[in-house]
Design a protein around this motif. Structure first.
Motif, mmCIF file in Angstrom:
data_model
loop_
_atom_site.group_PDB
_atom_site.id
_atom_site.type_symbol
_atom_site.label_atom_id
_atom_site.label_comp_id
_atom_site.label_asym_id
_atom_site.label_seq_id
_atom_site.Cartn_x
_atom_site.Cartn_y
_atom_site.Cartn_z
ATOM 1 N N MET A 269 144.401 20.889 39.815
ATOM 2 C CA MET A 269 145.776 20.445 39.930
ATOM 3 C C MET A 269 146.739 21.627 39.856
ATOM 4 N N ILE A 270 146.534 22.497 38.864
ATOM 5 C CA ILE A 270 147.419 23.654 38.711
ATOM 6 C C ILE A 270 147.263 24.598 39.893
ATOM 7 N N LEU A 271 146.028 24.837 40.320
ATOM 8 C CA LEU A 271 145.796 25.720 41.455
ATOM 9 C C LEU A 271 146.436 25.176 42.727
ATOM 10 N N GLU A 272 146.378 23.866 42.896
ATOM 11 C CA GLU A 272 146.988 23.248 44.071
ATOM 12 C C GLU A 272 148.502 23.444 44.064
ATOM 13 N N LYS A 273 149.120 23.287 42.919
ATOM 14 C CA LYS A 273 150.580 23.490 42.787
ATOM 15 C C LYS A 273 150.944 24.955 43.031
ATOM 16 N N LEU A 274 150.129 25.878 42.516
ATOM 17 C CA LEU A 274 150.381 27.296 42.745
ATOM 18 C C LEU A 274 150.273 27.640 44.231
ATOM 19 N N TYR A 275 149.292 27.069 44.900
ATOM 20 C CA TYR A 275 149.119 27.283 46.331
ATOM 21 C C TYR A 275 150.328 26.745 47.098
ATOM 22 N N GLN A 276 150.794 25.561 46.723
ATOM 23 C CA GLN A 276 151.970 24.978 47.377
ATOM 24 C C GLN A 276 153.207 25.845 47.128
ATOM 25 N N TYR A 277 153.324 26.376 45.919
ATOM 26 C CA TYR A 277 154.460 27.242 45.597
ATOM 27 C C TYR A 277 154.396 28.534 46.412
ATOM 28 N N TYR A 278 153.204 29.079 46.592
ATOM 29 C CA TYR A 278 153.028 30.266 47.429
ATOM 30 C C TYR A 278 153.503 29.969 48.850
ATOM 31 N N ASP A 279 153.148 28.798 49.395
ATOM 32 C CA ASP A 279 153.585 28.422 50.747
ATOM 33 C C ASP A 279 155.105 28.383 50.833
ATOM 34 N N VAL A 280 155.754 27.866 49.797
ATOM 35 C CA VAL A 280 157.215 27.800 49.768
ATOM 36 C C VAL A 280 157.801 29.220 49.770
ATOM 37 N N LEU A 281 157.260 30.078 48.908
ATOM 38 C CA LEU A 281 157.750 31.457 48.828
ATOM 39 C C LEU A 281 157.497 32.219 50.124
ATOM 40 N N GLU A 282 156.316 32.034 50.710
ATOM 41 C CA GLU A 282 155.983 32.737 51.948
ATOM 42 C C GLU A 282 156.921 32.334 53.084
ATOM 43 N N ALA A 283 157.357 31.094 53.109
ATOM 44 C CA ALA A 283 158.255 30.601 54.152
ATOM 45 C C ALA A 283 159.684 31.120 53.984
ATOM 46 N N ASP A 284 160.024 31.599 52.781
ATOM 47 C CA ASP A 284 161.375 32.092 52.499
ATOM 48 C C ASP A 284 161.402 33.607 52.676
ATOM 49 N N PRO A 285 162.087 34.119 53.720
ATOM 50 C CA PRO A 285 162.099 35.562 53.967
ATOM 51 C C PRO A 285 162.751 36.371 52.840
ATOM 52 N N LYS A 286 163.554 35.738 52.022
ATOM 53 C CA LYS A 286 164.215 36.435 50.914
ATOM 54 C C LYS A 286 163.342 36.551 49.669
ATOM 55 N N SER A 287 162.199 35.863 49.643
ATOM 56 C CA SER A 287 161.361 35.841 48.448
ATOM 57 C C SER A 287 160.633 37.160 48.208
ATOM 58 N N GLY A 288 160.368 37.907 49.274
ATOM 59 C CA GLY A 288 159.627 39.157 49.127
ATOM 60 C C GLY A 288 158.123 38.980 49.031
ATOM 61 N N VAL A 289 157.645 37.759 49.210
ATOM 62 C CA VAL A 289 156.211 37.491 49.148
ATOM 63 C C VAL A 289 155.596 37.751 50.518
ATOM 64 N N ALA A 290 154.575 38.577 50.545
ATOM 65 C CA ALA A 290 153.904 38.920 51.795
ATOM 66 C C ALA A 290 152.863 37.868 52.152
ATOM 67 N N PRO A 291 152.634 37.665 53.449
ATOM 68 C CA PRO A 291 151.563 36.753 53.863
ATOM 69 C C PRO A 291 150.200 37.286 53.407
ATOM 70 N N ILE A 292 149.229 36.409 53.324
ATOM 71 C CA ILE A 292 147.882 36.814 52.924
ATOM 72 C C ILE A 292 147.372 37.895 53.885
ATOM 73 N N GLY A 293 146.830 38.958 53.328
ATOM 74 C CA GLY A 293 146.308 40.059 54.130
ATOM 75 C C GLY A 293 147.313 41.164 54.402
ATOM 76 N N TYR A 294 148.534 40.993 53.908
ATOM 77 C CA TYR A 294 149.588 41.987 54.109
ATOM 78 C C TYR A 294 150.216 42.348 52.767
ATOM 79 N N SER A 295 150.909 43.472 52.771
ATOM 80 C CA SER A 295 151.699 43.857 51.610
ATOM 81 C C SER A 295 152.956 44.548 52.122
ATOM 82 N N SER A 296 153.887 44.739 51.246
ATOM 83 C CA SER A 296 155.132 45.399 51.591
ATOM 84 C C SER A 296 155.018 46.869 51.202
ATOM 85 N N ALA A 297 155.433 47.756 52.105
ATOM 86 C CA ALA A 297 155.368 49.194 51.823
ATOM 87 C C ALA A 297 156.661 49.857 52.284
ATOM 88 N N LYS A 298 157.023 50.924 51.610
ATOM 89 C CA LYS A 298 158.183 51.716 52.017
ATOM 90 C C LYS A 298 157.726 52.670 53.114
#
Length: 126
Positions: A1-30
């Motif tokens: 249950m908790i893992l499912e909610k965390l996964y759903q929250y990740y989807d929400v953050l990933e969809a928001d360009p202002k969140s700073g969360v990178a898609p799976i397989g990527y990271s943010s670099a300067k």
């Protein structure tokens, strides 16, 4: 249950360009510069991506890149995007005069081999 909610929250953050969360397989670099290669692998250009920060100081921009894990020890190249020590085999000399470069052949060789291993199986000219 908790893992499912965390996964759903990740989807929400990933969809928001202002969140700073990178898609799976990527990271943010300067990133300071973009190197452009021809289809033959020759240098075709270099684009300066840095931006002024208000004080006329150029700063690198945050870019999504293939996942870059933390380096702890040894020589660990990243895929397609890395420091000049790896990409060109050159680094600032820590104990030398300003502008002097240190040759980092082992870093360059590791970067080249790592990227060639994956890129030689790709058949895409775009």
């Amino acid at each position: 249950m908790i893992l499912e909610k965390l996964y759903q929250y990740y989807d929400v953050l990933e969809a928001d360009p202002k969140s700073g969360v990178a898609p799976i397989g990527y990271s943010s670099a300067k990133v300071d510069f973009e190197i452009i290669l021809s289809k033959e692998g020759e240098l075709a250009g270099i684009t300066d991506l840095r931006q002024e920060d208000g004080k006329k100081t150029l700063r690198p921009v945050e870019v999504l890149v293939p996942l870059q894990r933390k380096r702890t020890a040894g020589i660990t190249p990243y895929f397609l995007c890395d420091k000049s020590k790896y990409v060109f085999g050159l680094d600032k000399k820590k104990d030398g005069k300003a502008g002097e470069k240190e040759i980092c052949q082992k870093h360059f060789d590791a970067f080249k081999e790592y990227n060639e291993r994956y890129l030689r199986v790709i058949d895409d000219t775009e």
